[in-house]
Design a protein around this motif. Structure first.
Motif, PDB file in Angstrom:
ATOM      1  N   VAL A  67      31.464  34.329  44.578  1.00  0.00           N
ATOM      2  CA  VAL A  67      31.628  35.530  43.767  1.00  0.00           C
ATOM      3  C   VAL A  67      33.029  36.113  43.979  1.00  0.00           C
ATOM      4  CG1 VAL A  67      30.724  37.827  43.255  1.00  0.00           C
ATOM      5  CG2 VAL A  67      29.146  35.985  43.865  1.00  0.00           C
ATOM      6  N   LYS A  68      33.510  36.086  45.222  1.00  0.00           N
ATOM      7  CA  LYS A  68      34.875  36.550  45.507  1.00  0.00           C
ATOM      8  C   LYS A  68      35.897  35.718  44.728  1.00  0.00           C
ATOM      9  CE  LYS A  68      34.052  38.312  50.194  1.00  0.00           C
ATOM     10  NZ  LYS A  68      34.338  38.122  51.648  1.00  0.00           N
ATOM     11  N   TYR A  69      35.662  34.413  44.702  1.00  0.00           N
ATOM     12  CA  TYR A  69      36.553  33.528  43.944  1.00  0.00           C
ATOM     13  C   TYR A  69      36.592  33.924  42.465  1.00  0.00           C
ATOM     14  CZ  TYR A  69      37.664  29.469  41.060  1.00  0.00           C
ATOM     15  OH  TYR A  69      38.177  28.649  40.085  1.00  0.00           O
ATOM     16  N   ALA A  70      35.411  34.229  41.908  1.00  0.00           N
ATOM     17  CA  ALA A  70      35.338  34.589  40.494  1.00  0.00           C
ATOM     18  C   ALA A  70      36.060  35.895  40.218  1.00  0.00           C
ATOM     19  CB  ALA A  70      33.882  34.682  40.055  1.00  0.00           C
ATOM     20  N   VAL A  71      35.935  36.863  41.128  1.00  0.00           N
ATOM     21  CA  VAL A  71      36.628  38.145  40.967  1.00  0.00           C
ATOM     22  C   VAL A  71      38.143  37.926  41.000  1.00  0.00           C
ATOM     23  CG1 VAL A  71      37.103  40.371  42.084  1.00  0.00           C
ATOM     24  CG2 VAL A  71      34.738  39.578  41.795  1.00  0.00           C
ATOM     25  N   ASP A  72      38.602  37.075  41.910  1.00  0.00           N
ATOM     26  CA  ASP A  72      40.035  36.741  41.951  1.00  0.00           C
ATOM     27  C   ASP A  72      40.473  36.086  40.644  1.00  0.00           C
ATOM     28  OD1 ASP A  72      40.272  37.731  44.518  1.00  0.00           O
ATOM     29  OD2 ASP A  72      40.052  35.776  45.494  1.00  0.00           O
ATOM     30  N   LEU A  73      39.613  35.253  40.096  1.00  0.00           N
ATOM     31  CA  LEU A  73      39.917  34.562  38.839  1.00  0.00           C
ATOM     32  C   LEU A  73      40.047  35.579  37.698  1.00  0.00           C
ATOM     33  CD1 LEU A  73      40.304  31.680  37.748  1.00  0.00           C
ATOM     34  CD2 LEU A  73      37.847  31.603  37.285  1.00  0.00           C
ATOM     35  N   ILE A  74      39.198  36.592  37.713  1.00  0.00           N
ATOM     36  CA  ILE A  74      39.286  37.649  36.693  1.00  0.00           C
ATOM     37  C   ILE A  74      40.617  38.392  36.818  1.00  0.00           C
ATOM     38  CG2 ILE A  74      38.310  39.855  35.939  1.00  0.00           C
ATOM     39  CD1 ILE A  74      35.561  38.756  36.841  1.00  0.00           C
ATOM     40  N   ASN A  75      40.973  38.746  38.040  1.00  0.00           N
ATOM     41  CA  ASN A  75      42.215  39.480  38.251  1.00  0.00           C
ATOM     42  C   ASN A  75      43.454  38.658  37.891  1.00  0.00           C
ATOM     43  OD1 ASN A  75      41.026  41.903  39.099  1.00  0.00           O
ATOM     44  ND2 ASN A  75      40.961  41.263  41.242  1.00  0.00           N
ATOM     45  N   GLU A  76      43.356  37.352  38.070  1.00  0.00           N
ATOM     46  CA  GLU A  76      44.476  36.480  37.730  1.00  0.00           C
ATOM     47  C   GLU A  76      44.824  36.516  36.249  1.00  0.00           C
ATOM     48  OE1 GLU A  76      43.703  32.506  39.018  1.00  0.00           O
ATOM     49  OE2 GLU A  76      43.585  33.058  41.159  1.00  0.00           O
ATOM     50  N   GLN A  77      43.872  36.904  35.417  1.00  0.00           N
ATOM     51  CA  GLN A  77      44.128  36.935  33.972  1.00  0.00           C
ATOM     52  C   GLN A  77      45.076  38.084  33.602  1.00  0.00           C
ATOM     53  OE1 GLN A  77      42.993  34.149  32.688  1.00  0.00           O
ATOM     54  NE2 GLN A  77      42.055  33.923  34.728  1.00  0.00           N
TER      55      GLN A  77
END
Length: 411
Positions: free
Chosen positions: A182-192
């Motif tokens: 889930v942390k990885y996914a949140v980082d992925l969202i922020n990367e956008q």
């Protein structure tokens, strides 16, 4: 009780029928015993968790895995039974023919032996969905995909040309069991690096407490123009048994408070105007409204009471049936609606640009991706999390990034 007897009987009869293919391929007694040990464990585990189950008592991880194991068993059964039945379409008439022509000479053995080739083929075909479901449970549920779209609107305010928004939906935090993913996914969202992050409902399965462990994780979400959210059908706590109406109401208030602490601005039948260089777009958020027995708390008129007809409008509404039944025909023109809810049924086949199928299409006219009706658009997000079945097969968890452009779409 009767339905359980019928279910178990059908399951075991189908399993015994499917076992004929396995028995044809291998005579190893240990492997044959292992087949039945696995089958009976899966069936017993499902009955143990669901006999007398009441959805209002809550749905645990153990319930989810019981469903997952059953599906992983039953889907290959369907393929095996189908292949065996196709072979028996020829074997049964041949056996009847032998009965009347050979008679006693056949010594009661009228059926020809099953062809090993057919059994191997059936097992090979059945192995494909089995492997897919196991992958979906083991990895697919966290196999996050970023889907990017560029959308053109003639009447988009000039200041918002190139404006980016990220949509997520259906987090269902109570289903998660891997914090790091889930942390990885949140980082992925922020990367956008989008200008705004929009969440379109169902942040929990039932209770606010499900979100508490993930509050620090989602609290890291960042966007220049903020985070906005609406409620989905699961957020109201309608699917569990509460001690009182007051406890249910308190749960919803706690959920709203946690979302606020995370950084979400909740839109409860209201509008927030996003402003840039003296121009604005209307971000309209409604509470859940769904057909087919779902809560209809959404009030589009109330949410839009401060919106002008010529405002550019983005609507956040959890259930796409709201768009289908109400929004498209509304007097106002809602340029873009963002929804979720369907999960794409967490199962299907997608070949980008070529083919897309899921059982969800039998329930929802608009079930995944972007659709256009009467010059208005909707994006149905496939969901960030998962519910009931602890996996995703072919329909991966989605992070949507939409870039708005002023003008006509290129030919």
């Amino acid at each position: 009780m009767l339905r359980w007897i019928i279910f178990i009987t059908i399951f075991l009869v189908a399993d015994f029928y499917a076992f004929q293919a396995f028995k044809t391929v291998t005579k190893n007694n240990i492997l044959q015993i292992l087949y039945w040990v696995i089958t009976l464990f899966v069936l017993g585990n499902f009955v143990f968790h669901f006999y007398g189950f009441n959805r209002s008592d809550g749905f645990s991880h153990a319930h989810g895995y019981a469903v997952g194991f059953l599906i992983a068993t039953m889907v290959p059964f369907i393929f095996l039974v189908g292949m065996m039945f196709m072979e028996d379409v020829f074997r049964v008439p041949h056996a009847i023919y032998r009965y009347f022509t050979v008679g006693d000479a056949a010594k009661g053995d009228f059926f020809t032996s099953r062809r090993q080739f057919i059994s191997k083929l059936a097992l090979g075909i059945a192995a494909i969905p089995l492997a897919s479901i196991i992958y979906g449970i083991y990895k697919g549920r966290y196999n996050y995909k970023v889907l990017k779209y560029t959308m053109y609107f003639e009447d988009l305010p000039e200041a918002f040309h190139g404006y980016k928004l990220t949509q997520i939906s259906d987090i269902h935090s109570g289903s998660f069991d891997d914090m790091e993913k889930v942390k990885y996914a949140v980082d992925l969202i922020n990367e956008q690096a989008s200008d705004v992050i929009l969440f379109t409902g169902d942040i929990v399965n039932n209770k606010a407490e499900e979100l508490v462990p993930y509050k620090p994780v989602f609290g890291k979400l960042k966007a220049k123009d903020g985070l906005y959210s609406v409620l989905g059908n699961h957020d109201y706590g309608d699917y569990v048994k509460w001690d009182s109406d007051a406890a249910k109401k308190q749960n919803l208030e706690e959920l709203k408070a946690i979302q606020k602490d995370i950084g979400f601005n909740m839109l409860l039948n209201e509008t927030k105007f996003l402003e840039k260089n003296g121009e604005r777009i209307a971000l309209v958020g409604v509470e859940n409204w769904g057909s087919g027995g779902f809560k209809q708390a959404g009030d589009l008129k109330k949410a839009s009471e401060h919106v002008k007809a010529d405002d550019f409008k983005i609507l956040m509404s959890h259930d796409p049936t709201h768009w289908e039944k109400k929004v498209i025909q509304d007097d106002y023109h809602y340029h873009l609606t963002l929804s979720g809810h369907t999960h794409g049924m967490q199962f299907g086949i997608e070949i980008p640009g070529w083919f897309r199928w899921s059982p969800a299409k039998w329930r929802y006219k608009y079930w995944a991706g972007i659709y256009e009706e009467m010059g208005q658009y909707i994006n149905v997000n496939r969901g960030f999390g998962y519910l009931a079945f602890p996996g995703r097969v072919g329909i991966w968890p989605e992070i949507t990034v939409i870039e708005l452009k002023k003008g006509a779409a290129p030919a």
